[in-house]
Design a protein around this motif. Structure first.
Motif, PDB file in Angstrom:
ATOM      1  N   MET A 184     -36.348  31.867   9.842  1.00  0.00           N
ATOM      2  CA  MET A 184     -35.711  31.091   8.766  1.00  0.00           C
ATOM      3  C   MET A 184     -36.660  30.971   7.581  1.00  0.00           C
ATOM      4  N   ALA A 185     -37.950  30.633   7.879  1.00  0.00           N
ATOM      5  CA  ALA A 185     -38.947  30.466   6.811  1.00  0.00           C
ATOM      6  C   ALA A 185     -39.093  31.759   6.022  1.00  0.00           C
ATOM      7  N   ALA A 186     -39.111  32.874   6.739  1.00  0.00           N
ATOM      8  CA  ALA A 186     -39.322  34.171   6.084  1.00  0.00           C
ATOM      9  C   ALA A 186     -38.077  34.608   5.321  1.00  0.00           C
ATOM     10  N   HIS A 187     -36.914  34.481   5.968  1.00  0.00           N
ATOM     11  CA  HIS A 187     -35.682  35.008   5.391  1.00  0.00           C
ATOM     12  C   HIS A 187     -35.226  34.197   4.179  1.00  0.00           C
ATOM     13  N   ASP A 188     -35.201  32.883   4.331  1.00  0.00           N
ATOM     14  CA  ASP A 188     -34.688  32.013   3.277  1.00  0.00           C
ATOM     15  C   ASP A 188     -35.512  32.158   1.995  1.00  0.00           C
ATOM     16  N   THR A 189     -36.839  32.120   2.150  1.00  0.00           N
ATOM     17  CA  THR A 189     -37.714  32.190   0.971  1.00  0.00           C
ATOM     18  C   THR A 189     -37.666  33.571   0.316  1.00  0.00           C
ATOM     19  N   SER A 190     -37.728  34.633   1.153  1.00  0.00           N
ATOM     20  CA  SER A 190     -37.774  35.982   0.572  1.00  0.00           C
ATOM     21  C   SER A 190     -36.459  36.330  -0.108  1.00  0.00           C
ATOM     22  N   THR A 191     -35.315  35.967   0.521  1.00  0.00           N
ATOM     23  CA  THR A 191     -34.033  36.313  -0.096  1.00  0.00           C
ATOM     24  C   THR A 191     -33.815  35.522  -1.389  1.00  0.00           C
ATOM     25  N   SER A 192     -34.188  34.230  -1.381  1.00  0.00           N
ATOM     26  CA  SER A 192     -33.954  33.468  -2.616  1.00  0.00           C
ATOM     27  C   SER A 192     -34.902  33.934  -3.719  1.00  0.00           C
ATOM     28  N   THR A 193     -36.130  34.335  -3.358  1.00  0.00           N
ATOM     29  CA  THR A 193     -37.060  34.864  -4.373  1.00  0.00           C
ATOM     30  C   THR A 193     -36.508  36.165  -4.961  1.00  0.00           C
TER      31      THR A 193
ATOM     32  N   THR B  58     -33.424  37.245  -5.000  1.00  0.00           N
ATOM     33  CA  THR B  58     -32.185  37.012  -5.747  1.00  0.00           C
ATOM     34  C   THR B  58     -32.480  36.400  -7.112  1.00  0.00           C
ATOM     35  N   THR B  59     -33.361  35.394  -7.141  1.00  0.00           N
ATOM     36  CA  THR B  59     -33.699  34.737  -8.408  1.00  0.00           C
ATOM     37  C   THR B  59     -34.371  35.734  -9.359  1.00  0.00           C
ATOM     38  N   MET B  60     -35.278  36.545  -8.794  1.00  0.00           N
ATOM     39  CA  MET B  60     -35.976  37.549  -9.598  1.00  0.00           C
ATOM     40  C   MET B  60     -34.975  38.538 -10.197  1.00  0.00           C
ATOM     41  N   SER B  61     -34.023  39.001  -9.365  1.00  0.00           N
ATOM     42  CA  SER B  61     -33.011  39.956  -9.844  1.00  0.00           C
ATOM     43  C   SER B  61     -32.170  39.315 -10.938  1.00  0.00           C
ATOM     44  N   HIS B  62     -31.821  38.028 -10.744  1.00  0.00           N
ATOM     45  CA  HIS B  62     -31.007  37.338 -11.745  1.00  0.00           C
ATOM     46  C   HIS B  62     -31.741  37.287 -13.088  1.00  0.00           C
ATOM     47  N   TYR B  63     -33.013  36.864 -13.056  1.00  0.00           N
ATOM     48  CA  TYR B  63     -33.785  36.753 -14.301  1.00  0.00           C
ATOM     49  C   TYR B  63     -33.970  38.120 -14.965  1.00  0.00           C
ATOM     50  N   LEU B  64     -34.208  39.151 -14.158  1.00  0.00           N
ATOM     51  CA  LEU B  64     -34.389  40.490 -14.738  1.00  0.00           C
ATOM     52  C   LEU B  64     -33.089  40.972 -15.367  1.00  0.00           C
ATOM     53  N   ALA B  65     -31.937  40.663 -14.713  1.00  0.00           N
ATOM     54  CA  ALA B  65     -30.647  41.082 -15.266  1.00  0.00           C
ATOM     55  C   ALA B  65     -30.339  40.331 -16.562  1.00  0.00           C
ATOM     56  N   ALA B  66     -30.729  39.044 -16.620  1.00  0.00           N
ATOM     57  CA  ALA B  66     -30.395  38.214 -17.789  1.00  0.00           C
ATOM     58  C   ALA B  66     -31.381  38.397 -18.941  1.00  0.00           C
ATOM     59  N   ASN B  67     -32.514  39.045 -18.676  1.00  0.00           N
ATOM     60  CA  ASN B  67     -33.551  39.198 -19.705  1.00  0.00           C
ATOM     61  C   ASN B  67     -33.979  40.658 -19.807  1.00  0.00           C
ATOM     62  N   PRO B  68     -33.205  41.464 -20.596  1.00  0.00           N
ATOM     63  CA  PRO B  68     -33.440  42.911 -20.642  1.00  0.00           C
ATOM     64  C   PRO B  68     -34.862  43.285 -21.046  1.00  0.00           C
TER      65      PRO B  68
END
Ligand code: HEM
Length: 129
Positions: free
Chosen positions: A77-86, A88-98
């Motif tokens: 849980m510790a590994a999956h939750d943190t890595s997936t949210s990191t 996902t958030t990183m992908s979101h910021y990269l998509a929103a900031n060309p």
């Protein structure tokens, strides 16, 4: 699913609701790790699961199967939750900031433009959400 069950509104085991699905998912993980513990007991190995199966205190007490299973689920849980949210958030910021996206795609030794964009990353305040 086990992690998502933490947000369940109906916290009682009623199919097909989230809490019930979380408990089913936990049962699946328990069965999985119970088998893995059986396989590793008494065997050599330097991975975490093997070490937990072999460890004993000065009086010869070992961790119970249940303790190890619970610890492995916690670790997953510790590994999956943190890595997936990191990720996902990183992908979101990269998509929103060309401009950040193109800077990230270039090597750190790339063009002067990429280097200056990378330097501006020392402040996150300008990023679009
Ligand atoms: C971006 C990825 C990650 C972040 C941001 C992160 C963050 C954290 C933080 C802040 C804690 C301390 C929580 C506290 O004590 O209040 C923690 C603990 C822990 N993390 Fe991570 N983590 C990440 C990835 C991982 C991975 C990949 C694993 C395992 C493979 C992992 C396993 C653990 C474990 C087992 C603990 C509990 C340690 C203990 O209290 O004994 N984490 N993590």
């Amino acid at each position: 699913m086990t992690t998502r069950a933490g947000n369940a509104i109906i916290r009682t085991s009623v199919p097909p609701f989230t809490w019930w699905r979380g408990l089913k998912a936990r049962e699946y993980l328990e069965n999985y790790f119970e088998q893995r513990v059986k396989e590793r007991r008494g065997k050599d190995g330097s991975d975490l699961l093997s070490v937990l199966c072999q460890s004993e205190d000065e009086d010869g007490n070992k961790f119970s199967d249940e303790d190890i299973v619970n610890h492995m689920i916690f670790l997953m849980m510790a590994a999956h939750d943190t890595s997936t949210s990191t990720a996902t958030t990183m992908s979101h910021y990269l998509a929103a900031n060309p401009e950040c996206r193109s800077a990230a795609a270039m090597s750190p030794t790339g063009s002067a433009t990429a280097r200056s964009t990378s330097r501006r990353w020392t402040s996150w305040n300008h990023l679009t959400w």
